[in-house]
Design an enzyme around this catalytic site. Sequence first.
Site, PDB file in Angstrom:
ATOM      1  N   ASP A  43       0.835  -1.203   0.000  1.00 31.62           N
ATOM      2  CA  ASP A  43       0.000   0.000   0.000  1.00 31.62           C
ATOM      3  C   ASP A  43       0.871   1.256   0.000  1.00 31.62           C
ATOM      4  O   ASP A  43       1.501   1.579   1.012  1.00 31.62           O
ATOM      5  CB  ASP A  43      -0.912  -0.016   1.244  1.00 31.62           C
ATOM      6  CG  ASP A  43      -1.804   1.217   1.313  1.00 31.62           C
ATOM      7  OD1 ASP A  43      -2.041   1.834   0.268  1.00 31.62           O
ATOM      8  OD2 ASP A  43      -2.258   1.553   2.426  1.00 31.62           O
ATOM      9  N   ASP A 236      -1.627   5.598  -5.384  1.00 33.60           N
ATOM     10  CA  ASP A 236      -1.940   4.734  -4.240  1.00 33.60           C
ATOM     11  C   ASP A 236      -2.267   3.306  -4.691  1.00 33.60           C
ATOM     12  O   ASP A 236      -3.348   3.054  -5.231  1.00 33.60           O
ATOM     13  CB  ASP A 236      -3.114   5.340  -3.476  1.00 33.60           C
ATOM     14  CG  ASP A 236      -3.521   4.503  -2.271  1.00 33.60           C
ATOM     15  OD1 ASP A 236      -2.770   3.582  -1.904  1.00 33.60           O
ATOM     16  OD2 ASP A 236      -4.586   4.769  -1.693  1.00 33.60           O
TER      17      ASP A 236
END
Lengths: 451, 50
Positions: A43, A236
């Site tokens: 992440d 992201d």
Amino acid sequence: AAESGGAVNFVAMVDNLQGDSGRGYYLEMLLGTPPQKLNILVDTGSSNFAVAGAPNADVASYFDTKKSSTYWSLGTEVTVKYTQGSWTGTLGTDVITMPKGINGTYTINIATIFQSDNFFLKGVKWHGILGLAYSVLAKPSSSVETFFDSLVSQAKIPNIFSLQMCGAGLPVSGSGTSGGSLILGGIEPSLYEGEVWYTPIKEEWYYQVEILKLEVAGQNLNLDCREYNKEKAIVDSGTTLLRLPEKVFSAVVDAIVRTSLIQEFSPGFWIGAQLACWGIMEEPWAMFPKISIYLRDENSSSSFRITILPQLYIQPVLETDQNLKCYRFGISSSTNALVLGATVMEGFYVIFDRAQKKVGFALSPCAEVGGFPVSEIEGPFTTADVASNCVSTISFHEPILWIVSYALMSFCGLVLLFLIILLLLPPRFRHHYTENDIVNDESSLVRHRWK
Amino acid sequence: VASGRCGARFVFPLRVSPAVAPNGSLVPTPVLLKPAGRAGASQEAGSLAL
């Protein structure tokens, strides 16, 4: 293979990820002594390293700290909230190794999750999260050294990592067999084709970049470029979709409807409430336009554009009827950010060059469907038609908190002002008249006259 | 056609008109279905948003 100082073998890291855009891409890690094998979600939109630390209905295994002789609890409780879901855990340290990563054993901060809400989704094959963003986002404070910072200082690798996610054209939330590569410490040339285009990181918290322009089917949306960067525009890997600020989302949907061959498309499809299904032999992609995103180049007077074809944003889902193949819209609206999530990242090899404060994009060889590439990258373009700065210089990272704090400060200021005025008023103005104030023999006036 | 193909679980009114491709052929119109198991009908369902 590219080597960094002869110490890092990037080839060993190729294809070290598994997963898909719907449920994320994960890396296998060994935690503690003796090692416990866990899958960790990659992440780039957060900064904590956390793993399930207790049994959970949605997670197949967890890190049992009692079984690790090297685990050291720091005793601090930490809660992290994401756009979707949250968890609470205990901070500690332990050793990790990565079978398909940097060789060696490293001591890192680990949060062991004992309570979570909507964080571990049903059916996910990962048991923890590896936050690769900057320490300023780390909880409970930026003093918690992030996983990657620990790796850079202990393994002495360059402060750079790169990510290739290979799920283009495959069903989202499928069997989890799509692959990818997380290259820690550098760039692996076999994972990209052509030139790498770099855009500066505007601020080191998320990987915040500056978006200058959006085009649908080659037509400029013509919005103020600050709309694209409202609050922030970030890269992201922990977000599935391409998320756009509401105004931008509406403009993109309008443009797609205008330019696609399908008119009067049901609104339910665009908001994700409905899937669009075609006959199993038909492919819908030819009916939808390309979407281009212009990013500021390292040379601020020029830009480059990354383009995604409909194969990336009209995404097949597994729920197929006997004769139908269904697709969902891979773009959603957002109230607080523009997010270049997996929908976009799957088209490119993305380089997070923290050392030089820039993010690079290059064509990914695995971004192809049916033998045809589904992404494009081109440049340079002039920025003469765009404002010199599309990102607000005052960054309100927590806008609601700012508004609340300003309101409270104003209220306190008013109360203080009122008290100061009361203090400064002569005593006679502060006298309260009561029934006893009626002029009579007892009144001060009479008393003074008698004097 | 939609109900026939998909069963009652997926019946939705279609508001899709046939379009014409540049080559003059009719563009196939999609059947619109509700994703199974997504009560919230949210774009984020079945997706990560961390």
